[in-house]
Every structure is written in C-alpha cells, then in structure tokens.
Design a protein around this motif. Structure first.
Motif, PDB file in Angstrom:
ATOM      1  N   LYS A  14      -5.121  41.419  93.460  1.00 27.60           N
ATOM      2  CA  LYS A  14      -5.348  41.682  92.037  1.00 27.60           C
ATOM      3  C   LYS A  14      -5.043  43.146  91.723  1.00 27.60           C
ATOM      4  CE  LYS A  14      -8.868  41.220  88.474  1.00 27.60           C
ATOM      5  NZ  LYS A  14     -10.297  40.988  88.204  1.00 27.60           N
ATOM      6  N   ALA A  15      -5.466  44.050  92.618  1.00 34.09           N
ATOM      7  CA  ALA A  15      -5.193  45.476  92.404  1.00 34.09           C
ATOM      8  C   ALA A  15      -3.694  45.734  92.401  1.00 34.09           C
ATOM      9  CB  ALA A  15      -5.879  46.307  93.496  1.00 34.09           C
ATOM     10  N   MET A  16      -2.984  45.115  93.334  1.00 29.94           N
ATOM     11  CA  MET A  16      -1.537  45.319  93.407  1.00 29.94           C
ATOM     12  C   MET A  16      -0.864  44.842  92.122  1.00 29.94           C
ATOM     13  SD  MET A  16       1.203  43.926  96.227  1.00 29.94           S
ATOM     14  CE  MET A  16       1.337  42.266  95.592  1.00 29.94           C
ATOM     15  N   LEU A  17      -1.271  43.685  91.639  1.00 27.66           N
ATOM     16  CA  LEU A  17      -0.636  43.138  90.443  1.00 27.66           C
ATOM     17  C   LEU A  17      -1.021  43.911  89.186  1.00 27.66           C
ATOM     18  CD1 LEU A  17      -1.051  39.328  91.242  1.00 27.66           C
ATOM     19  CD2 LEU A  17       1.004  40.734  91.485  1.00 27.66           C
ATOM     20  N   SER A  18      -2.151  44.622  89.228  1.00 29.54           N
ATOM     21  CA  SER A  18      -2.628  45.358  88.052  1.00 29.54           C
ATOM     22  C   SER A  18      -2.172  46.816  88.037  1.00 29.54           C
ATOM     23  CB  SER A  18      -4.164  45.345  88.013  1.00 29.54           C
ATOM     24  OG  SER A  18      -4.649  44.034  88.052  1.00 29.54           O
ATOM     25  N   CYS A  19      -1.662  47.310  89.148  1.00 35.24           N
ATOM     26  CA  CYS A  19      -1.313  48.735  89.238  1.00 35.24           C
ATOM     27  C   CYS A  19      -0.277  49.098  88.167  1.00 35.24           C
ATOM     28  CB  CYS A  19      -0.757  49.041  90.625  1.00 35.24           C
ATOM     29  SG  CYS A  19      -0.135  50.735  90.783  1.00 35.24           S
ATOM     30  N   PRO A  20      -0.590  50.049  87.288  1.00 37.35           N
ATOM     31  CA  PRO A  20       0.336  50.396  86.212  1.00 37.35           C
ATOM     32  C   PRO A  20       1.585  51.126  86.689  1.00 37.35           C
ATOM     33  CG  PRO A  20      -1.519  51.913  86.216  1.00 37.35           C
ATOM     34  CD  PRO A  20      -1.829  50.846  87.242  1.00 37.35           C
ATOM     35  N   ALA A  21       1.569  51.615  87.933  1.00 39.70           N
ATOM     36  CA  ALA A  21       2.710  52.373  88.448  1.00 39.70           C
ATOM     37  C   ALA A  21       3.502  51.588  89.498  1.00 39.70           C
ATOM     38  CB  ALA A  21       2.230  53.693  89.051  1.00 39.70           C
ATOM     39  N   ASP A  22       3.110  50.341  89.758  1.00 42.75           N
ATOM     40  CA  ASP A  22       3.761  49.546  90.816  1.00 42.75           C
ATOM     41  C   ASP A  22       3.784  50.308  92.139  1.00 42.75           C
ATOM     42  OD1 ASP A  22       4.240  47.234  89.436  1.00 42.75           O
ATOM     43  OD2 ASP A  22       6.235  47.834  88.766  1.00 42.75           O
ATOM     44  N   ALA A  23       2.687  50.963  92.455  1.00 43.15           N
ATOM     45  CA  ALA A  23       2.641  51.825  93.641  1.00 43.15           C
ATOM     46  C   ALA A  23       2.040  51.146  94.862  1.00 43.15           C
ATOM     47  CB  ALA A  23       1.841  53.092  93.327  1.00 43.15           C
ATOM     48  N   ILE A  24       1.470  49.958  94.682  1.00 43.06           N
ATOM     49  CA  ILE A  24       0.860  49.251  95.809  1.00 43.06           C
ATOM     50  C   ILE A  24       1.877  48.263  96.376  1.00 43.06           C
ATOM     51  CG2 ILE A  24      -1.045  47.787  96.568  1.00 43.06           C
ATOM     52  CD1 ILE A  24      -2.662  48.875  94.185  1.00 43.06           C
TER      53      ILE A  24
END
Ligand code: SF4
Length: 82
Positions: A62-72
């Motif tokens: 969920k964190a990866m899909l929500s990251c606003p910078a696509d950094a995960i």
C-alpha cells in the motif's frame, strides 16, 4: 522516461527499497511504521525492516502504491515482469 535513481544505502537487504526520488513526505512511515524509517539528517525515508507477515506485506505494498514520488521499489515484482 527517466532513468531509475540509486537506492539509499540504509535500506536493509530484501525486495523493498527506497531510491533517491524520495521527497521525505513520511506517508510510507504512516502507512507501514514497522518497515519504513526516516533519516532525519538527510531528509528521506528508507526500508529499515522487510515485511515479515502478510499484514506487513500488505502495508508495504500500500505504501509503495501510495508514494507520491514513485520512490519505493519492489525488486521481486520487477523480476516477475521481466
Ligand atoms: S512515501 Fe515515498 S516520497 Fe514519501 S517518504 Fe516514503 S518513499 Fe519518500
């Protein structure tokens, strides 16, 4: 399409990592506090623990899909796609 940025050296080994696109917004720590930590001096987050349970895995995804910078990055999904 921009080239992938290097990953932060603090990431623990494993499939999830954070790269230098991170803007330090803290959303991933709020979503998965067991797995993401902050480097206060440098103002970015990093993976401090890989997910060990289905619940942690779900929160990391969920964190990866929500990251606003696509950094995960999830390296296992990259392998599956290739
Ligand atoms: S959600 Fe993305 S941009 Fe925000 S702190 Fe986490 S990795 Fe960095």
């Amino acid at each position: 399409m921009s080239a992938p940025r290097p990953k932060f050296r603090e990431n623990v080994p494993g499939k999830y990592s954070i790269n230098e696109h991170c803007i330090g917004c803290s959303l991933c720590r709020e979503t998965a506090p067991e797995n993401f930590c902050i480097n206060y001096e440098e103002g970015h987050d990093y993976v401090c623990k890989q997910p060990a349970t289905p619940e942690e895995e779900e929160r990391c995804l969920k964190a990866m899909l929500s990251c606003p910078a696509d950094a995960i990055v999830n390296d296992s999904s990259e392998e599956q796609l290739s």
